[in-house]
Motif scaffolding. Structure first.
Motif, PDB file in Angstrom:
ATOM      1  N   GLU A  56     -13.873 -13.259  10.897  1.00 31.23           N
ATOM      2  CA  GLU A  56     -14.045 -12.627  12.198  1.00 31.23           C
ATOM      3  C   GLU A  56     -14.063 -13.609  13.367  1.00 31.23           C
ATOM      4  OE1 GLU A  56     -17.437 -10.044  12.025  1.00 31.23           O
ATOM      5  OE2 GLU A  56     -16.196  -8.358  11.374  1.00 31.23           O
ATOM      6  N   LYS A  57     -14.136 -14.909  13.071  1.00 32.14           N
ATOM      7  CA  LYS A  57     -14.046 -15.873  14.170  1.00 32.14           C
ATOM      8  C   LYS A  57     -12.634 -15.933  14.731  1.00 32.14           C
ATOM      9  CE  LYS A  57     -17.898 -18.839  12.821  1.00 32.14           C
ATOM     10  NZ  LYS A  57     -18.324 -20.210  12.420  1.00 32.14           N
ATOM     11  N   GLN A  58     -11.676 -15.450  13.943  1.00 31.08           N
ATOM     12  CA  GLN A  58     -10.305 -15.323  14.427  1.00 31.08           C
ATOM     13  C   GLN A  58     -10.068 -13.880  14.866  1.00 31.08           C
ATOM     14  OE1 GLN A  58     -10.803 -17.126  11.307  1.00 31.08           O
ATOM     15  NE2 GLN A  58     -10.923 -18.856  12.713  1.00 31.08           N
ATOM     16  N   SER A  59      -9.055 -13.665  15.652  1.00 32.13           N
ATOM     17  CA  SER A  59      -8.776 -12.307  16.104  1.00 32.13           C
ATOM     18  C   SER A  59      -8.117 -11.494  14.994  1.00 32.13           C
ATOM     19  CB  SER A  59      -7.857 -12.332  17.339  1.00 32.13           C
ATOM     20  OG  SER A  59      -6.538 -12.700  16.964  1.00 32.13           O
ATOM     21  N   ILE A 762     -26.953  -1.781  16.525  1.00 26.72           N
ATOM     22  CA  ILE A 762     -25.655  -2.464  16.444  1.00 26.72           C
ATOM     23  C   ILE A 762     -25.613  -3.408  15.249  1.00 26.72           C
ATOM     24  CG2 ILE A 762     -24.272  -4.265  17.547  1.00 26.72           C
ATOM     25  CD1 ILE A 762     -23.670  -1.544  18.661  1.00 26.72           C
ATOM     26  N   SER A 763     -26.676  -4.166  15.026  1.00 23.32           N
ATOM     27  CA  SER A 763     -26.690  -5.162  13.948  1.00 23.32           C
ATOM     28  C   SER A 763     -26.792  -4.530  12.578  1.00 23.32           C
ATOM     29  CB  SER A 763     -27.861  -6.134  14.159  1.00 23.32           C
ATOM     30  OG  SER A 763     -27.751  -6.795  15.401  1.00 23.32           O
ATOM     31  N   LEU A 848     -24.136  -7.643  24.761  1.00 22.44           N
ATOM     32  CA  LEU A 848     -23.052  -8.585  24.477  1.00 22.44           C
ATOM     33  C   LEU A 848     -23.491 -10.037  24.708  1.00 22.44           C
ATOM     34  CD1 LEU A 848     -20.084  -6.626  26.087  1.00 22.44           C
ATOM     35  CD2 LEU A 848     -20.461  -7.006  23.649  1.00 22.44           C
ATOM     36  N   LYS A 849     -24.339 -10.241  25.691  1.00 25.55           N
ATOM     37  CA  LYS A 849     -24.814 -11.597  25.982  1.00 25.55           C
ATOM     38  C   LYS A 849     -25.756 -12.101  24.896  1.00 25.55           C
ATOM     39  CE  LYS A 849     -27.394 -14.276  29.434  1.00 25.55           C
ATOM     40  NZ  LYS A 849     -28.122 -14.232  30.735  1.00 25.55           N
ATOM     41  N   ASN A 850     -26.628 -11.221  24.410  1.00 23.16           N
ATOM     42  CA  ASN A 850     -27.656 -11.640  23.446  1.00 23.16           C
ATOM     43  C   ASN A 850     -27.196 -11.581  21.997  1.00 23.16           C
ATOM     44  OD1 ASN A 850     -29.370 -12.014  25.618  1.00 23.16           O
ATOM     45  ND2 ASN A 850     -30.349  -9.998  25.404  1.00 23.16           N
ATOM     46  N   ASN A 851     -26.180 -10.770  21.720  1.00 22.15           N
ATOM     47  CA  ASN A 851     -25.716 -10.607  20.341  1.00 22.15           C
ATOM     48  C   ASN A 851     -24.322 -11.226  20.225  1.00 22.15           C
ATOM     49  OD1 ASN A 851     -24.779  -9.649  17.804  1.00 22.15           O
ATOM     50  ND2 ASN A 851     -26.101  -7.854  17.933  1.00 22.15           N
ATOM     51  N   ALA A 852     -24.291 -12.534  19.905  1.00 22.89           N
ATOM     52  CA  ALA A 852     -23.020 -13.268  19.871  1.00 22.89           C
ATOM     53  C   ALA A 852     -22.086 -12.743  18.783  1.00 22.89           C
ATOM     54  CB  ALA A 852     -23.292 -14.756  19.659  1.00 22.89           C
ATOM     55  N   ILE A 853     -22.647 -12.304  17.677  1.00 23.00           N
ATOM     56  CA  ILE A 853     -21.809 -11.808  16.577  1.00 23.00           C
ATOM     57  C   ILE A 853     -21.077 -10.535  17.001  1.00 23.00           C
ATOM     58  CG2 ILE A 853     -21.858 -10.835  14.241  1.00 23.00           C
ATOM     59  CD1 ILE A 853     -24.150 -12.731  13.603  1.00 23.00           C
ATOM     60  N   GLN A 859     -14.490  -8.998  21.114  1.00 19.66           N
ATOM     61  CA  GLN A 859     -13.460  -9.847  21.709  1.00 19.66           C
ATOM     62  C   GLN A 859     -12.274 -10.069  20.771  1.00 19.66           C
ATOM     63  OE1 GLN A 859     -15.556 -13.423  22.873  1.00 19.66           O
ATOM     64  NE2 GLN A 859     -16.030 -12.622  24.911  1.00 19.66           N
ATOM     65  N   ASN A 860     -12.546 -10.159  19.477  1.00 15.30           N
ATOM     66  CA  ASN A 860     -11.485 -10.450  18.512  1.00 15.30           C
ATOM     67  C   ASN A 860     -10.847  -9.204  17.914  1.00 15.30           C
ATOM     68  OD1 ASN A 860     -11.700 -13.199  18.888  1.00 15.30           O
ATOM     69  ND2 ASN A 860     -13.133 -13.498  17.202  1.00 15.30           N
ATOM     70  N   GLY A 861     -11.218  -8.036  18.417  1.00 15.06           N
ATOM     71  CA  GLY A 861     -10.518  -6.816  18.042  1.00 15.06           C
ATOM     72  C   GLY A 861     -10.914  -6.221  16.705  1.00 15.06           C
ATOM     73  N   TRP A 862     -12.099  -6.556  16.198  1.00 12.81           N
ATOM     74  CA  TRP A 862     -12.538  -5.958  14.928  1.00 12.81           C
ATOM     75  C   TRP A 862     -13.189  -4.605  15.145  1.00 12.81           C
ATOM     76  CZ3 TRP A 862     -10.434  -8.049  10.881  1.00 12.81           C
ATOM     77  CH2 TRP A 862     -10.032  -9.385  10.931  1.00 12.81           C
TER      78      TRP A 862
END
Length: 877
Positions: A56-59, A762-763, A848-853, A859-862
């Motif tokens: 998931e670090k990649q798009s 969300i988590s 979005l600011k507090n939950n980087a995952i 952002q990566n479209g998952w």
């Protein structure tokens, strides 16, 4: 290059890895390589798995390109799926045109083509009409291609490293990698077998590699030379892996890529090894051992062919197809092509290679997702006028967020003043359950979490002893049958003893399945006669397997408080609160557990519902909650039920002996309307099953027929069709027909000022919903790689999972019947999950600011993200 190097384009800067570094860091290389596969749970504890969770670090688009280039696996919907969706009105072509204009604005500046020429080509290509074969093979076209190749070097290519065994054939022209896979599957089945085989693998307790090393020299499927070559092989897995990589002459920089390629060759068996490696310290090196066995066997198989250069697998774009694309879609004539300069010809081909069929399908997928989001937005907006506060409902029902709950909830709300609420189906109690008469417990919570408490079902001692004896009798009969079946001599007598009974059972189940199943079920229940039970909720300073039995006084209050907050009912309680777990029923179904909770390893939620309802009824818990401002009225009673999703019925599993007058009145009202709710929900659900001949007067009977017939391959659709996850108040969607495609989790932003509840949703449930969504997505778009094929031809193996035939990969995904309407038409729409949050914009920005995952997933479209403001405005993120 490894996947991380390919996707981040850092391979050119990668330093050479020394052999000393490899020897001391083989485990870290294996761990890095393992990101290309996902853990695979045994099918008996099926849980939806996100096939790309380590990437998931990649798009999404980067991973799609890498999979296509390295494994020829395409994870965009096929052209036929897209055209079918288009014809059914599921894709608004205006969104396709908008997507094309955005792509041209971003990419066209790198080419010197006129915009009108590029647009004409792209619009025609988006029609996805196949290029005529007579054009591709025409003499004139090939002549022009040869002229171009003489003047230009073909540089339009992709490359990826592959196992050496995939590049060598034996004298029978069979690729050695197929022979390698056969051997690896055999050894994996032997080692991982979960009590299905009659004889255990010798030396299994020593670990996979060591037991293999002891036995491989006796393997008759290997030649004498191959067996001899492995006799002197190292006794430790990491040393053996290092030896094999050196013997195969794998360069330092290619080692991780080479390990990745082998993991992706059999991602199912490798995924099972990865899962096992995370379950205990004794098997923490199991994935290294798997690779050591596999690559050592590869070396033994290709030893006669060495030295062999491991060329990177080059996939060159076909110049004939690129030129044919311009002729077919760009209205380019061969005469125009001839008078172009070499640089311009190169430019045209590069543009056609860039705007290929894969990119076309990407744009169509995004338009499909935008269309779905717009349709959902319209439903929510049209529902805003009815969003008003209501009086206290006669009863409140708390359902799992599972998409199958939505149609049942909708029918229930039509029948009276009932409020339905959605939350994660383990109801916030992280427990392992130990049901009456069972010697083992099982976790009853999402598989990503570990149980913190064990809850035991108990009864009076004399009743327990009698029940255990009856249950042991049934178990003994089953165990004796299995033992005789696997015994060399006893199995000769077994057909004579069991034949008449099994023949009668087969005939009955084939011709009168419902009657036969009811008879067997009633016979079993009459014999077992399970007594009335209680739950051991009070912690008595005992632990089993490191888990405390029961709850402390503080735990009881904490879990009740947290559950009520997640439900959003900390005030305005109804006289009756029904906690509803969910389960399913089907016969002769290897994937039966997949129809249970998609997150909790094939477990139903009834036990958890009973635990939470009991906690909320405890006087000491209510007293502590009232001190914190959560006052549960004395007349409010919590009960527990289970929603059977296959027949859409609600079964009561816990009702306190005493109900208040108002709770009793509510209960009587519910009992009166449940048959009608079940009838309507079944009629709606069954109509979606293929080839179902609707009998409107008897949908319940038809539902039971499907559930109890052992020849039925599709008792229900499960979670097929899931596409969105709405986090907000029920008033946002109440009355809207969401078609059983939406996960629904209650959330009131006004009671979550610091955003902790939203982050938890969300988590936890949000991640589970995403995993389920991508499990269905992958099984639909790439069924040959991520699915499990036809359910009717599956072979259950080693007690772990299914194969096709007797020597395939351990299949990782859902069967064909779970996602396909027919051989040619998909039922599940492969859309990435749309998460909709009802909250002010600043709440979403803070999340979005507090939950980087989560931010990375968006952002990566998952996943896709939208929000609905308190004023009812929809915003896409």
């Amino acid at each position: 290059m490894s996947v991380t190097s390919v996707l981040t384009k850092e391979s050119s800067n990668k330093k050479e890895i020394t052999i000393d570094f490899i020897e001391s860091n083989i485990s870290s290389l294996v761990e890095s390589a393992s990101k290309v596969i996902a853990p695979l749970w045994p099918i008996s504890t099926f849980a939806a798995r996100h096939p790309w969770m380590g990437l998931e670090k990649q798009s999404f688009d980067q991973v799609a390109d890498w999979l296509k280039n390295s494994r020829d696996v395409d994870i965009y919907p096929s052209a036929s799926m897209i055209l079918s969706a288009k014809n059914k009105g599921e894709i608004n072509e205006a969104f396709v045109k908008q997507g094309l204009q955005r792509w041209l604005d971003t990419n066209l500046h790198t080419f010197s083509l006129p915009r009108d020429v590029a647009e004409r080509f792209c619009h025609a290509a988006l029609g996805m009409e196949p290029i005529p074969t007579n054009l591709l093979s025409s003499v004139e076209l090939m002549k022009k291609v040869e002229e171009f190749r003489e003047r230009n070097k073909d540089t339009i290519d992709h490359s990826s490293i592959q196992p050496i065994s995939s590049q060598i054939e034996n004298q029978d022209r069979e690729r050695l990698i197929n022979i390698l896979d056969y051997h690896v599957i055999k050894w994996c089945k032997l080692y991982l077998d979960d009590s299905q085989a009659g004889w255990e693998m010798p030396h299994r307790e020593e670990g996979f590699y060591r037991s293999w090393h002891r036995l491989v020299c006796y393997d008759p499927a290997l030649s004498k030379l191959q067996r001899e070559s492995l006799k002197s092989w190292p006794e430790e897995a990491d040393s053996a892996l290092e030896n094999a990589l050196k013997a195969l002459n794998i360069s330092d920089a290619e080692i991780q890529s080479y390990l990745e390629a082998h993991l992706l060759s059999l991602p199912g068996w490798a995924g099972m090894m990865l899962w096992r490696s995370k379950q205990s310290n004794e098997e923490k090196t199991l994935l290294t051992e798997y690779l050591a066995v596999r690559i050592s066997l590869e070396w033994a198989l290709i030893h006669p062919y060495l030295p062999f250069r491991n060329n990177q697998l080059e996939k060159r774009e076909s110049i004939p197809s690129l030129l044919a694309a311009w002729i077919h879609w760009g209205s380019l004539s061969l005469e125009e092509w001839t008078y172009m300069s070499g640089a311009k010809q190169q430019e045209y081909l590069l543009f056609a290679a860039k705007f290929d069929e894969k990119l076309c399908r990407k744009l169509w997928l995004e338009a499909w997702e935008q269309t779905h989001a717009e349709q959902l937005r319209q439903k929510i907006i049209s529902n805003q006028s009815s969003n008003s506060e209501k009086d206290t409902a006669l009863a409140q029902f708390v359902f799992c967020i599972d998409v199958r709950s939505e149609p049942f909830r909708r029918q229930l709300e039509k029948e009276g003043p009932f409020e339905t609420i959605g939350m994660a189906g383990f109801f916030g109690v992280p427990i392992a359950t130990n049901e009456l008469g069972c010697t083992h417990s099982h976790p009853s919570l999402p598989i990503m979490n570990k149980p913190l408490h064990k809850i035991i079902e108990s009864t009076e001692e004399n009743e327990l002893l009698s029940f255990q004896q009856r249950k042991q009798t049934v178990h003994s009969l089953s165990y004796t049958f299995k033992t005789m079946k696997q015994s060399l001599l006893a199995n000769l007598l077994l057909p004579e003893l069991s034949g008449p009974w099994l023949s009668l059972q087969m005939v009955a189940r084939s011709f009168v399945p419902k009657t036969a199943n009811r008879f067997i079920h009633n016979l079993r229940q009459a014999w077992l006669r399970k007594p009335k039970t209680n739950l051991v909720l009070h912690h008595v300073h005992q632990t089993e397997e490191g888990i405390p039995i029961g709850f402390s006084e503080g735990d009881k209050v904490n879990y009740a408080r947290q559950a009520l907050k997640m439900m959003g009912i900390i005030d305005n309680f109804s006289p009756l609160v029904v906690i509803c777990g969910h389960g399913s029923q089907s016969t002769n179904n290897p994937y039966a557990s997949s129809l249970e909770c998609g997150a909790c390893g094939g477990q139903s939620g009834g036990f958890n519902a009973r635990v939470l309802a009991t906690l909320c009824n405890l006087p000491e818990v209510r007293k502590e909650l009232s001190l914190e401002g959560i006052t549960i009225p004395a007349e409010t009673v919590f009960v527990a039920a289970e929603h059977n999703t296959t027949v859409d019925e609600l079964h009561w599993i816990y009702i306190p002996e005493e109900l208040s007058d108002s709770a009793h009145a509510a209960f009587q009202r519910i009992e009166a309307i449940l048959p009608r709710v079940s009838h309507q929900a079944n009629a709606e659900r069954l109509a979606k099953l293929p080839h179902f001949q609707s009998k409107q007067s008897k949908p319940k009977s038809e539902a039971y027929q499907l559930a109890e017939d052992w020849s039925v391959i599709r008792p229900e659709w499960g979670l097929a069709g899931n596409a969105a996850f709405i986090i907000g108040q029920r008033t946002l969607t109440e009355g809207s027909d969401l078609e059983g495609r939406v996960f629904l989790h209650n959330y009131n932003w006004q009671k979550d000022r610091n955003g902790e509840l939203l982050d938890t949703i969300i988590s936890g449930p949000g991640t589970v919903a995403q995993w389920i969504n991508l499990e269905y997505y992958a099984s639909t778009v790439a069924p040959h790689y991520y699915g499990s094929g036809n359910k009717a031809t599956q072979t259950v193996t080693a007690g772990l999972g299914v194969m096709q035939g007797n020597a395939s990969d351990l299949l990782t995904g859902l069967p064909w019947q779970s996602v396909m309407q027919s051989d040619n038409e998909a039922y599940h729409s492969p859309l990435r999950l749309l998460i909709v949050i009802q909250a002010p914009k600043e709440y979403v920005e803070r999340l979005l600011k507090n939950n980087a995952i989560f931010q990375q997933k968006v952002q990566n479209g998952w996943v896709r993200l939208a929000s609905v403001s308190p004023e009812g405005h929809w915003e896409n993120w």
